[in-house]
Motif scaffolding. Sequence first.
Motif, mmCIF file in Angstrom:
data_model
loop_
_atom_site.group_PDB
_atom_site.id
_atom_site.type_symbol
_atom_site.label_atom_id
_atom_site.label_comp_id
_atom_site.label_asym_id
_atom_site.label_seq_id
_atom_site.Cartn_x
_atom_site.Cartn_y
_atom_site.Cartn_z
ATOM 1 N N VAL A 52 42.664 37.954 18.464
ATOM 2 C CA VAL A 52 43.711 37.801 19.475
ATOM 3 C C VAL A 52 43.103 37.082 20.666
ATOM 4 O O VAL A 52 41.979 37.365 21.068
ATOM 5 N N LEU A 53 43.838 36.128 21.213
ATOM 6 C CA LEU A 53 43.399 35.383 22.394
ATOM 7 C C LEU A 53 44.512 35.467 23.426
ATOM 8 O O LEU A 53 45.674 35.177 23.120
ATOM 9 N N THR A 54 44.156 35.863 24.650
ATOM 10 C CA THR A 54 45.140 35.894 25.729
ATOM 11 C C THR A 54 45.122 34.549 26.438
ATOM 12 O O THR A 54 44.096 34.116 26.953
ATOM 13 N N LEU A 55 46.258 33.874 26.424
ATOM 14 C CA LEU A 55 46.398 32.554 27.046
ATOM 15 C C LEU A 55 47.032 32.712 28.418
ATOM 16 O O LEU A 55 47.903 33.556 28.619
ATOM 17 N N THR A 56 46.602 31.868 29.338
ATOM 18 C CA THR A 56 47.252 31.808 30.647
ATOM 19 C C THR A 56 47.608 30.362 30.934
ATOM 20 O O THR A 56 46.906 29.444 30.509
ATOM 21 N N GLY A 57 48.687 30.166 31.648
ATOM 22 C CA GLY A 57 49.116 28.806 31.963
ATOM 23 C C GLY A 57 48.263 28.141 33.024
ATOM 24 O O GLY A 57 48.299 26.929 33.188
ATOM 25 N N ASP A 58 47.460 28.926 33.753
ATOM 26 C CA ASP A 58 46.691 28.390 34.872
ATOM 27 C C ASP A 58 45.303 27.900 34.507
ATOM 28 O O ASP A 58 44.595 27.373 35.356
ATOM 29 N N GLU A 59 44.877 28.108 33.249
ATOM 30 C CA GLU A 59 43.540 27.648 32.872
ATOM 31 C C GLU A 59 43.494 27.237 31.407
ATOM 32 O O GLU A 59 44.327 27.638 30.600
ATOM 33 N N GLU A 60 42.510 26.404 31.094
ATOM 34 C CA GLU A 60 42.301 25.974 29.716
ATOM 35 C C GLU A 60 41.755 27.146 28.908
ATOM 36 O O GLU A 60 40.951 27.935 29.404
ATOM 37 N N PRO A 75 45.127 23.224 26.533
ATOM 38 C CA PRO A 75 44.826 22.670 27.855
ATOM 39 C C PRO A 75 45.508 23.452 28.974
ATOM 40 O O PRO A 75 46.485 24.169 28.742
ATOM 41 N N LYS A 76 44.973 23.304 30.173
ATOM 42 C CA LYS A 76 45.586 23.932 31.351
ATOM 43 C C LYS A 76 47.031 23.453 31.433
ATOM 44 O O LYS A 76 47.326 22.280 31.243
ATOM 45 N N GLY A 77 47.943 24.378 31.667
ATOM 46 C CA GLY A 77 49.358 24.023 31.736
ATOM 47 C C GLY A 77 50.071 24.119 30.400
ATOM 48 O O GLY A 77 51.238 23.744 30.290
ATOM 49 N N SER A 78 49.373 24.598 29.359
ATOM 50 C CA SER A 78 50.037 24.777 28.052
ATOM 51 C C SER A 78 51.200 25.752 28.174
ATOM 52 O O SER A 78 52.202 25.628 27.479
ATOM 53 N N LEU A 79 51.026 26.725 29.047
ATOM 54 C CA LEU A 79 52.091 27.670 29.377
ATOM 55 C C LEU A 79 52.470 27.438 30.835
ATOM 56 O O LEU A 79 51.684 26.895 31.605
ATOM 57 N N PHE A 118 54.876 26.121 23.964
ATOM 58 C CA PHE A 118 53.863 25.438 24.763
ATOM 59 C C PHE A 118 54.474 24.254 25.501
ATOM 60 O O PHE A 118 55.317 23.533 24.958
ATOM 61 N N ASN A 119 54.032 24.044 26.734
ATOM 62 C CA ASN A 119 54.483 22.908 27.538
ATOM 63 C C ASN A 119 53.730 21.632 27.193
ATOM 64 O O ASN A 119 54.225 20.541 27.432
ATOM 65 N N LYS A 120 52.511 21.787 26.692
ATOM 66 C CA LYS A 120 51.660 20.644 26.364
ATOM 67 C C LYS A 120 51.213 20.750 24.919
ATOM 68 O O LYS A 120 51.279 21.811 24.301
ATOM 69 N N LYS A 121 50.724 19.605 24.407
ATOM 70 C CA LYS A 121 50.220 19.593 23.040
ATOM 71 C C LYS A 121 48.964 20.445 22.935
ATOM 72 O O LYS A 121 48.097 20.419 23.800
ATOM 73 N N VAL A 122 48.892 21.205 21.859
ATOM 74 C CA VAL A 122 47.744 22.039 21.549
ATOM 75 C C VAL A 122 46.979 21.345 20.429
ATOM 76 O O VAL A 122 47.578 20.852 19.476
ATOM 77 N N THR A 123 45.659 21.278 20.557
ATOM 78 C CA THR A 123 44.841 20.609 19.546
ATOM 79 C C THR A 123 44.240 21.650 18.615
ATOM 80 O O THR A 123 43.586 22.584 19.062
ATOM 81 N N LEU A 124 44.480 21.462 17.329
ATOM 82 C CA LEU A 124 43.977 22.376 16.319
ATOM 83 C C LEU A 124 43.053 21.598 15.391
ATOM 84 O O LEU A 124 43.434 20.549 14.868
ATOM 85 N N HIS A 125 41.818 22.085 15.225
ATOM 86 C CA HIS A 125 40.849 21.457 14.333
ATOM 87 C C HIS A 125 40.534 22.421 13.194
ATOM 88 O O HIS A 125 40.259 23.596 13.445
ATOM 89 N N LEU A 126 40.553 21.913 11.958
ATOM 90 C CA LEU A 126 40.157 22.688 10.797
ATOM 91 C C LEU A 126 38.928 22.032 10.198
ATOM 92 O O LEU A 126 38.886 20.815 10.035
ATOM 93 N N ARG A 127 37.946 22.830 9.868
ATOM 94 C CA ARG A 127 36.740 22.274 9.260
ATOM 95 C C ARG A 127 36.268 23.242 8.188
ATOM 96 O O ARG A 127 35.954 24.385 8.469
ATOM 97 N N HIS A 128 36.255 22.760 6.947
ATOM 98 C CA HIS A 128 35.817 23.600 5.840
ATOM 99 C C HIS A 128 34.705 22.896 5.090
ATOM 100 O O HIS A 128 34.721 21.680 4.943
ATOM 101 N N SER A 129 33.764 23.699 4.635
ATOM 102 C CA SER A 129 32.664 23.105 3.868
ATOM 103 C C SER A 129 32.742 23.502 2.422
ATOM 104 O O SER A 129 33.518 24.285 2.018
#
Length: 129
Positions: A52-60, A75-79, A118-129
């Motif tokens: 679980v991750l707590t997100l805030t709109g005021d910080e990245e 990114p900052k402003g996602s919320l 979300f107000n802004k685009k969220v970047t999701l990276h997947l990396r599997h070996s």
Amino acid sequence: LDEKEVQLQELRAKADSLISQLREKENELTQLKQKKLQLEEKDDIYVVDETVLTLTGDEECTLNWPEYGLHINFPKGSLPSGHTAELQVKAIVAGHFVLPPECFIMSGIYQIICPRRFNKKVTLHLRHS
């Protein structure tokens, strides 16, 4: 007689090596069995881990989960400013999934739940070996 003693010592060394390898494999199997027991069945979906991750709109905010090949950057402003949201992420290893025609699972399955848009685009990276 000396040659037979040398052969006997070589056989003992090989036997010791094989016993050591067998013990290593037994340890690996025990670890795998313990991981399997840790899997949790929820509605025909097998969750191997969750966070679980707590997100805030005021910080990245960043979720970095390298053991499951997942990295998400908010990114900052996602919320909206002053707002918070709890992001729930689950790594799923098996389950009964309904996929679109001609689609199949290639890699990991993640369940990502956030109760806010979300107000802004969220970047999701997947990396599997």
